[in-house]
Design a protein around this motif. Structure first.
Motif, PDB file in Angstrom:
ATOM      1  N   PHE A 139      41.416  12.588  68.948  1.00 17.16           N
ATOM      2  CA  PHE A 139      41.936  12.143  67.656  1.00 17.16           C
ATOM      3  C   PHE A 139      42.118  13.342  66.727  1.00 17.16           C
ATOM      4  O   PHE A 139      41.354  14.304  66.780  1.00 17.16           O
ATOM      5  N   ALA A 140      43.135  13.280  65.873  1.00 16.01           N
ATOM      6  CA  ALA A 140      43.295  14.298  64.833  1.00 16.01           C
ATOM      7  C   ALA A 140      42.078  14.287  63.930  1.00 16.01           C
ATOM      8  O   ALA A 140      41.574  15.342  63.512  1.00 16.01           O
ATOM      9  N   SER A 141      41.577  13.092  63.629  1.00 17.66           N
ATOM     10  CA  SER A 141      40.351  12.944  62.848  1.00 17.66           C
ATOM     11  C   SER A 141      39.816  11.535  63.026  1.00 17.66           C
ATOM     12  O   SER A 141      40.593  10.581  63.159  1.00 17.66           O
ATOM     13  N   VAL A 142      38.486  11.413  63.070  1.00 23.11           N
ATOM     14  CA  VAL A 142      37.808  10.112  63.084  1.00 23.11           C
ATOM     15  C   VAL A 142      37.016  10.022  61.793  1.00 23.11           C
ATOM     16  O   VAL A 142      36.094  10.809  61.563  1.00 23.11           O
ATOM     17  N   ILE A 143      37.385   9.080  60.943  1.00 24.51           N
ATOM     18  CA  ILE A 143      36.808   8.972  59.605  1.00 24.51           C
ATOM     19  C   ILE A 143      36.138   7.613  59.447  1.00 24.51           C
ATOM     20  O   ILE A 143      36.765   6.574  59.682  1.00 24.51           O
ATOM     21  N   GLY A 144      34.875   7.627  59.083  1.00 28.66           N
ATOM     22  CA  GLY A 144      34.127   6.391  58.908  1.00 28.66           C
ATOM     23  C   GLY A 144      33.880   6.090  57.443  1.00 28.66           C
ATOM     24  O   GLY A 144      33.789   6.995  56.614  1.00 28.66           O
ATOM     25  N   CYS A 145      33.760   4.801  57.145  1.00 32.12           N
ATOM     26  CA  CYS A 145      33.399   4.361  55.797  1.00 32.12           C
ATOM     27  C   CYS A 145      32.232   3.393  55.922  1.00 32.12           C
ATOM     28  O   CYS A 145      32.355   2.345  56.573  1.00 32.12           O
ATOM     29  N   VAL A 146      31.097   3.757  55.325  1.00 34.97           N
ATOM     30  CA  VAL A 146      29.960   2.843  55.280  1.00 34.97           C
ATOM     31  C   VAL A 146      29.995   2.153  53.916  1.00 34.97           C
ATOM     32  O   VAL A 146      29.964   2.808  52.875  1.00 34.97           O
ATOM     33  N   ALA A 147      30.089   0.835  53.946  1.00 32.31           N
ATOM     34  CA  ALA A 147      30.317   0.067  52.720  1.00 32.31           C
ATOM     35  C   ALA A 147      29.109  -0.809  52.410  1.00 32.31           C
ATOM     36  O   ALA A 147      28.574  -1.489  53.285  1.00 32.31           O
ATOM     37  N   GLY A 148      28.693  -0.775  51.143  1.00 33.08           N
ATOM     38  CA  GLY A 148      27.623  -1.660  50.711  1.00 33.08           C
ATOM     39  C   GLY A 148      26.243  -1.031  50.819  1.00 33.08           C
ATOM     40  O   GLY A 148      26.061   0.041  51.413  1.00 33.08           O
ATOM     41  N   PRO A 149      25.235  -1.705  50.270  1.00 28.84           N
ATOM     42  CA  PRO A 149      23.894  -1.113  50.152  1.00 28.84           C
ATOM     43  C   PRO A 149      23.138  -0.995  51.472  1.00 28.84           C
ATOM     44  O   PRO A 149      22.201  -0.200  51.577  1.00 28.84           O
ATOM     45  N   LYS A 150      23.519  -1.771  52.503  1.00 31.45           N
ATOM     46  CA  LYS A 150      22.767  -1.754  53.765  1.00 31.45           C
ATOM     47  C   LYS A 150      23.304  -0.724  54.753  1.00 31.45           C
ATOM     48  O   LYS A 150      22.653  -0.432  55.763  1.00 31.45           O
ATOM     49  N   ALA A 151      24.491  -0.190  54.494  1.00 35.34           N
ATOM     50  CA  ALA A 151      25.116   0.735  55.435  1.00 35.34           C
ATOM     51  C   ALA A 151      24.617   2.158  55.194  1.00 35.34           C
ATOM     52  O   ALA A 151      24.407   2.569  54.055  1.00 35.34           O
ATOM     53  N   ARG A 152      24.425   2.903  56.284  1.00 35.06           N
ATOM     54  CA  ARG A 152      23.952   4.281  56.186  1.00 35.06           C
ATOM     55  C   ARG A 152      24.902   5.194  56.950  1.00 35.06           C
ATOM     56  O   ARG A 152      25.464   4.794  57.968  1.00 35.06           O
ATOM     57  N   LYS A 153      25.019   6.422  56.495  1.00 31.69           N
ATOM     58  CA  LYS A 153      25.919   7.362  57.185  1.00 31.69           C
ATOM     59  C   LYS A 153      25.469   7.609  58.617  1.00 31.69           C
ATOM     60  O   LYS A 153      26.284   7.849  59.506  1.00 31.69           O
ATOM     61  N   GLU A 154      24.145   7.521  58.866  1.00 34.34           N
ATOM     62  CA  GLU A 154      23.633   7.746  60.217  1.00 34.34           C
ATOM     63  C   GLU A 154      24.187   6.749  61.223  1.00 34.34           C
ATOM     64  O   GLU A 154      24.253   7.028  62.425  1.00 34.34           O
ATOM     65  N   ASP A 155      24.614   5.561  60.735  1.00 34.72           N
ATOM     66  CA  ASP A 155      25.132   4.530  61.631  1.00 34.72           C
ATOM     67  C   ASP A 155      26.450   4.947  62.270  1.00 34.72           C
ATOM     68  O   ASP A 155      26.750   4.548  63.400  1.00 34.72           O
TER      69      ASP A 155
END
Length: 211
Positions: A139-155
């Motif tokens: 992929f040119a880039s894989v970009i994640g978005c963690v949304a809301g209070p329960k989501a963590r970047k580690e996920d």
């Protein structure tokens, strides 16, 4: 004209029910409308949408912008977050949909992948198995978005090149996110073939780059 494939993996688990999924639908409409106003994007960008809850569904196969009918995305009453299954589904779609370069003909540009989730993958073993396979696609880039209070970047960190955080799950927040996605795609669209790195545009105040 070479295509620029863009894949959106969207969390539709039970916790997204109500205002969050309505906000996602609004954001997708904003994104598609904005991309259609960019003449170069209109010629090159192709979009696919895959949702994941207890199942993974290809809501939109890879489709040209001018032919795309924006779907209404729904959620079940409740249910898990099978992101691993969504990645497995994505891998199968990529093999069928992406045109690889040959000696005679240039194939598609390297695709973009955007993953949005409001929580930890429920199928963690499959998720961990799929992450290196997806990253090996190129992929040119894989970009994640963690949304809301329960989501963590580690996920999402094992999968993504970049992770952004969205604290609010309302229409304003998701609209800002999809506008930022639009700017990212448009920026990459204009720089194709001139650079090997993808520079992310500055995020709006609602979004924090956390990785």
């Amino acid at each position: 004209m070479r295509r620029l494939p863009v894949y959106l993996l969207l969390d539709t688990s039970g916790s997204m029910r109500g205002e969050p999924i309505e906000a996602v639908n609004t954001g997708i409409r904003v994104m598609v409308s904005a991309l259609r106003q960019d003449p170069h994007a209109l010629e090159t960008v192709h979009v696919s949408i895959i949702t994941f809850d207890s199942d993974a569904k290809v809501v939109v196969p890879l489709t040209a912008l001018d032919e795309l009918q924006v779907p209404v995305i729904t959620t079940p009453q409740s249910g898990p977050t099978h992101l691993g299954l969504a990645l497995e589904t994505l891998g199968a779609r990529i093999r069928r949909e992406i045109k690889r370069s040959t000696a005679e003909e240039k194939g598609d540009w390297a695709p973009y992948l955007f993953v949005m989730s409001d929580g930890k993958p429920s199928d963690i073993q499959l998720f961990e198995e799929q992450c290196p396979l997806i990253r090996s696609i190129g992929f040119a880039s894989v970009i994640g978005c963690v949304a809301g209070p329960k989501a963590r970047k580690e996920d999402l960190q094992p999968l993504c090149d970049h992770v952004v955080s969205l604290d609010t799950m309302d229409s304003a927040g998701f609209t800002s996110f999809f506008k930022w996605v639009t700017a990212t795609i448009s920026g990459g669209n204009k720089s194709m073939g001139t650079t090997t790195t993808v520079a992310l545009p500055p995020p709006p105040p609602e979004i924090q780059v956390v990785f």
